[in-house]
Write a protein that holds these residues in place. Structure first.
Motif, PDB file in Angstrom:
ATOM      1  N   ASN A  43       0.865  -0.921   0.007  1.00  0.00           N
ATOM      2  CA  ASN A  43      -0.092  -0.120   0.078  1.00  0.00           C
ATOM      3  C   ASN A  43       1.015   1.227   0.129  1.00  0.00           C
ATOM      4  O   ASN A  43       1.266   1.674   1.074  1.00  0.00           O
ATOM      5  N   GLN A  44       0.878   1.914  -1.127  1.00  0.00           N
ATOM      6  CA  GLN A  44       1.924   2.972  -1.344  1.00  0.00           C
ATOM      7  C   GLN A  44       1.293   4.183  -0.480  1.00  0.00           C
ATOM      8  O   GLN A  44       2.139   5.316  -0.369  1.00  0.00           O
ATOM      9  N   ASP A  45       0.209   4.433  -0.220  1.00  0.00           N
ATOM     10  CA  ASP A  45      -0.380   5.475   0.590  1.00  0.00           C
ATOM     11  C   ASP A  45      -0.071   5.420   2.067  1.00  0.00           C
ATOM     12  O   ASP A  45       0.306   6.273   2.436  1.00  0.00           O
ATOM     13  N   ILE A  46       0.105   4.308   2.707  1.00  0.00           N
ATOM     14  CA  ILE A  46       0.739   4.245   3.664  1.00  0.00           C
ATOM     15  C   ILE A  46       2.204   3.873   3.894  1.00  0.00           C
ATOM     16  O   ILE A  46       3.004   4.310   4.734  1.00  0.00           O
ATOM     17  N   PHE A  47       2.849   3.128   2.859  1.00  0.00           N
ATOM     18  CA  PHE A  47       4.397   2.868   2.832  1.00  0.00           C
ATOM     19  C   PHE A  47       4.855   3.227   1.628  1.00  0.00           C
ATOM     20  O   PHE A  47       5.096   2.337   0.792  1.00  0.00           O
ATOM     21  N   PRO A  48       5.027   4.587   1.162  1.00  0.00           N
ATOM     22  CA  PRO A  48       5.687   4.860  -0.042  1.00  0.00           C
ATOM     23  C   PRO A  48       7.021   4.287  -0.291  1.00  0.00           C
ATOM     24  O   PRO A  48       7.763   4.234   0.790  1.00  0.00           O
ATOM     25  N   SER A  49       7.215   3.945  -1.277  1.00  0.00           N
ATOM     26  CA  SER A  49       8.403   3.134  -1.625  1.00  0.00           C
ATOM     27  C   SER A  49       9.843   4.004  -1.514  1.00  0.00           C
ATOM     28  O   SER A  49      10.836   3.330  -1.283  1.00  0.00           O
ATOM     29  N   GLN A  50       9.710   5.175  -1.631  1.00  0.00           N
ATOM     30  CA  GLN A  50      10.882   5.867  -1.438  1.00  0.00           C
ATOM     31  C   GLN A  50      11.350   6.231   0.076  1.00  0.00           C
ATOM     32  O   GLN A  50      12.345   6.612   0.359  1.00  0.00           O
ATOM     33  N   SER A  51      10.424   5.820   1.032  1.00  0.00           N
ATOM     34  CA  SER A  51      10.865   5.841   2.302  1.00  0.00           C
ATOM     35  C   SER A  51      10.707   4.478   2.964  1.00  0.00           C
ATOM     36  O   SER A  51      11.391   4.235   4.003  1.00  0.00           O
ATOM     37  N   TYR A  52      10.160   3.307   2.329  1.00  0.00           N
ATOM     38  CA  TYR A  52      10.069   2.015   2.901  1.00  0.00           C
ATOM     39  C   TYR A  52      10.424   1.001   1.934  1.00  0.00           C
ATOM     40  O   TYR A  52      10.147   1.144   0.825  1.00  0.00           O
ATOM     41  N   SER A  53      10.926  -0.058   2.489  1.00  0.00           N
ATOM     42  CA  SER A  53      11.366  -1.173   1.783  1.00  0.00           C
ATOM     43  C   SER A  53      10.060  -2.323   1.764  1.00  0.00           C
ATOM     44  O   SER A  53       9.680  -2.376   3.205  1.00  0.00           O
ATOM     45  N   LEU A  54       9.652  -2.786   0.796  1.00  0.00           N
ATOM     46  CA  LEU A  54       8.650  -3.935   1.144  1.00  0.00           C
ATOM     47  C   LEU A  54       8.981  -4.950   2.147  1.00  0.00           C
ATOM     48  O   LEU A  54       8.444  -5.433   3.182  1.00  0.00           O
ATOM     49  N   ALA A  55      10.399  -5.455   2.093  1.00  0.00           N
ATOM     50  CA  ALA A  55      10.830  -6.405   2.762  1.00  0.00           C
ATOM     51  C   ALA A  55      11.078  -5.899   4.249  1.00  0.00           C
ATOM     52  O   ALA A  55      10.645  -6.791   5.323  1.00  0.00           O
ATOM     53  N   MET A  56      11.583  -4.584   4.441  1.00  0.00           N
ATOM     54  CA  MET A  56      11.479  -4.200   5.738  1.00  0.00           C
ATOM     55  C   MET A  56      10.056  -4.082   6.406  1.00  0.00           C
ATOM     56  O   MET A  56      10.006  -4.483   7.657  1.00  0.00           O
ATOM     57  N   VAL A  57       8.993  -3.713   5.771  1.00  0.00           N
ATOM     58  CA  VAL A  57       7.851  -3.532   6.301  1.00  0.00           C
ATOM     59  C   VAL A  57       7.250  -4.863   6.731  1.00  0.00           C
ATOM     60  O   VAL A  57       6.639  -5.263   7.750  1.00  0.00           O
ATOM     61  N   GLU A  58       7.372  -5.866   5.755  1.00  0.00           N
ATOM     62  CA  GLU A  58       6.848  -7.205   6.288  1.00  0.00           C
ATOM     63  C   GLU A  58       7.461  -7.805   7.339  1.00  0.00           C
ATOM     64  O   GLU A  58       6.920  -8.417   8.034  1.00  0.00           O
ATOM     65  N   SER A  59       8.844  -7.590   7.549  1.00  0.00           N
ATOM     66  CA  SER A  59       9.617  -8.088   8.647  1.00  0.00           C
ATOM     67  C   SER A  59       9.011  -7.460   9.928  1.00  0.00           C
ATOM     68  O   SER A  59       8.689  -8.233  10.928  1.00  0.00           O
ATOM     69  N   GLU A  60       8.753  -6.183   9.955  1.00  0.00           N
ATOM     70  CA  GLU A  60       8.293  -5.757  10.922  1.00  0.00           C
ATOM     71  C   GLU A  60       6.841  -6.197  11.515  1.00  0.00           C
ATOM     72  O   GLU A  60       6.560  -6.359  12.662  1.00  0.00           O
ATOM     73  N   THR A  61       5.967  -6.383  10.410  1.00  0.00           N
ATOM     74  CA  THR A  61       4.485  -6.798  10.374  1.00  0.00           C
ATOM     75  C   THR A  61       4.516  -8.005  11.007  1.00  0.00           C
ATOM     76  O   THR A  61       3.768  -8.565  12.029  1.00  0.00           O
ATOM     77  N   LEU A  62       5.595  -8.963  10.599  1.00  0.00           N
ATOM     78  CA  LEU A  62       5.250 -10.269  10.820  1.00  0.00           C
ATOM     79  C   LEU A  62       5.615 -10.502  12.177  1.00  0.00           C
ATOM     80  O   LEU A  62       5.102 -11.605  12.887  1.00  0.00           O
ATOM     81  N   GLU A  63       6.926  -9.895  12.682  1.00  0.00           N
ATOM     82  CA  GLU A  63       7.509  -9.978  13.798  1.00  0.00           C
ATOM     83  C   GLU A  63       6.147  -9.577  15.058  1.00  0.00           C
ATOM     84  O   GLU A  63       5.936  -9.950  15.929  1.00  0.00           O
ATOM     85  N   HIS A  64       5.605  -8.482  14.698  1.00  0.00           N
ATOM     86  CA  HIS A  64       4.385  -7.794  15.556  1.00  0.00           C
ATOM     87  C   HIS A  64       3.397  -8.757  15.610  1.00  0.00           C
ATOM     88  O   HIS A  64       2.930  -9.080  16.829  1.00  0.00           O
ATOM     89  N   PHE A  65       3.077  -9.458  14.486  1.00  0.00           N
ATOM     90  CA  PHE A  65       2.089 -10.400  14.415  1.00  0.00           C
ATOM     91  C   PHE A  65       2.492 -11.438  15.363  1.00  0.00           C
ATOM     92  O   PHE A  65       1.659 -11.975  16.235  1.00  0.00           O
ATOM     93  N   LEU A  66       3.434 -12.026  15.196  1.00  0.00           N
ATOM     94  CA  LEU A  66       4.248 -13.351  15.968  1.00  0.00           C
ATOM     95  C   LEU A  66       3.931 -12.908  17.397  1.00  0.00           C
ATOM     96  O   LEU A  66       3.657 -13.925  18.265  1.00  0.00           O
ATOM     97  N   TYR A  67       4.603 -11.870  18.000  1.00  0.00           N
ATOM     98  CA  TYR A  67       4.311 -11.335  19.605  1.00  0.00           C
ATOM     99  C   TYR A  67       3.105 -11.384  19.791  1.00  0.00           C
ATOM    100  O   TYR A  67       2.872 -11.661  21.088  1.00  0.00           O
ATOM    101  N   GLY A  68       2.053 -10.872  19.096  1.00  0.00           N
ATOM    102  CA  GLY A  68       0.712 -10.863  19.500  1.00  0.00           C
ATOM    103  C   GLY A  68       0.134 -12.169  19.870  1.00  0.00           C
ATOM    104  O   GLY A  68      -0.734 -12.181  20.633  1.00  0.00           O
ATOM    105  N   MET A  69       0.633 -13.232  19.063  1.00  0.00           N
ATOM    106  CA  MET A  69       0.353 -14.520  19.211  1.00  0.00           C
ATOM    107  C   MET A  69       0.902 -15.535  20.386  1.00  0.00           C
ATOM    108  O   MET A  69       0.453 -16.352  20.848  1.00  0.00           O
ATOM    109  N   ALA A  70       2.047 -15.115  20.466  1.00  0.00           N
ATOM    110  CA  ALA A  70       3.092 -16.025  21.301  1.00  0.00           C
ATOM    111  C   ALA A  70       2.758 -15.911  23.067  1.00  0.00           C
ATOM    112  O   ALA A  70       2.349 -15.016  23.364  1.00  0.00           O
ATOM    113  N   THR A  71       2.820 -17.025  23.497  1.00  0.00           N
ATOM    114  CA  THR A  71       2.644 -17.152  24.956  1.00  0.00           C
ATOM    115  C   THR A  71       4.150 -16.713  25.407  1.00  0.00           C
ATOM    116  O   THR A  71       5.051 -16.863  25.013  1.00  0.00           O
TER     117      THR A  71
END
Length: 203
Positions: free
Chosen positions: A159-187
């Protein structure tokens, strides 16, 4: 390498780099030193070529998901293996590719959406169920809701409105998102396992 395979490989490379819309059949022909007539002998038009590239991409993703599952020690390890795959894939991908696919190649986009909503849904859901069974994920989650939430967040980096490519890389945003998701589920039990895999990745 056969002509059709060369065309697919170069088209995939150019679509990833520039997006689908900006890449013409002339450009693909020029890049591989082949006449446009030869390309049209293998693919009747750009729609058919895009569809073939997408089908190949989906097939490769399924193979990689299945290989990662076989290699996984537990549900958390599977997520880290998935992260490696996704970062490798996104590192070379133009953020406009999904928008181009939906806007200009709707039939192929429908096939991609089916892959996302059926196959990826199943992969994510089974990972969550595995983690619940082993006490690594919180038992108070609604599995269907969390699975669908993960599928939505999986594609937020595009989503370029939220994460414009000139400021964010796809790989970095996905890594942060997935880690946040994982910690949200983890015991609490899972936190040490997550830390261990993170340390291994950092090396």
């Amino acid at each position: 390498m056969e002509a059709k395979e060369r065309i697919l490989q170069k088209a995939h490379e150019l679509f990833n780099k520039f997006g689908i819309r900006r890449v013409t059949m002339d450009e693909i022909a020029s890049q591989i030193g082949m006449s446009k007539k030869t390309i049209y002998h293998s693919f009747k038009d750009k729609d058919e070529l895009v569809d073939a590239v997408a089908a190949d991409h989906i097939s490769n993703n399924k193979c990689r998901c299945e290989a990662d599952l076989l290699e996984s020690e537990n549900a958390i390890h599977q997520i880290f293996l998935t992260l490696d795959m996704v970062q490798e894939m996104l590192a070379q991908m133009n953020p406009s590719i999904l928008w181009d696919l939906e806007k200009f190649h709707p039939i192929t986009y429908k096939k991609f959406a089916e892959f996302r909503d059926k196959y990826l849904y199943k992969v994510v859901k089974e990972n969550i169920e595995w983690g619940l069974k082993d006490g690594l994920y919180r038992a108070d989650m609604d599995v269907d809701v969390i699975t669908k939430l993960r599928l939505v967040t999986m594609f937020i980096p595009f989503n370029q409105d939220i994460f414009p490519s000139q400021s964010y890389s796809l790989a970095m945003v996905e890594s942060e998102t997935l880690e946040h998701f994982l910690y949200g589920m983890a015991t609490a039990k899972a936190h040490k396992i997550i830390a261990r895999y993170k340390q291994q990745r950092s090396k």
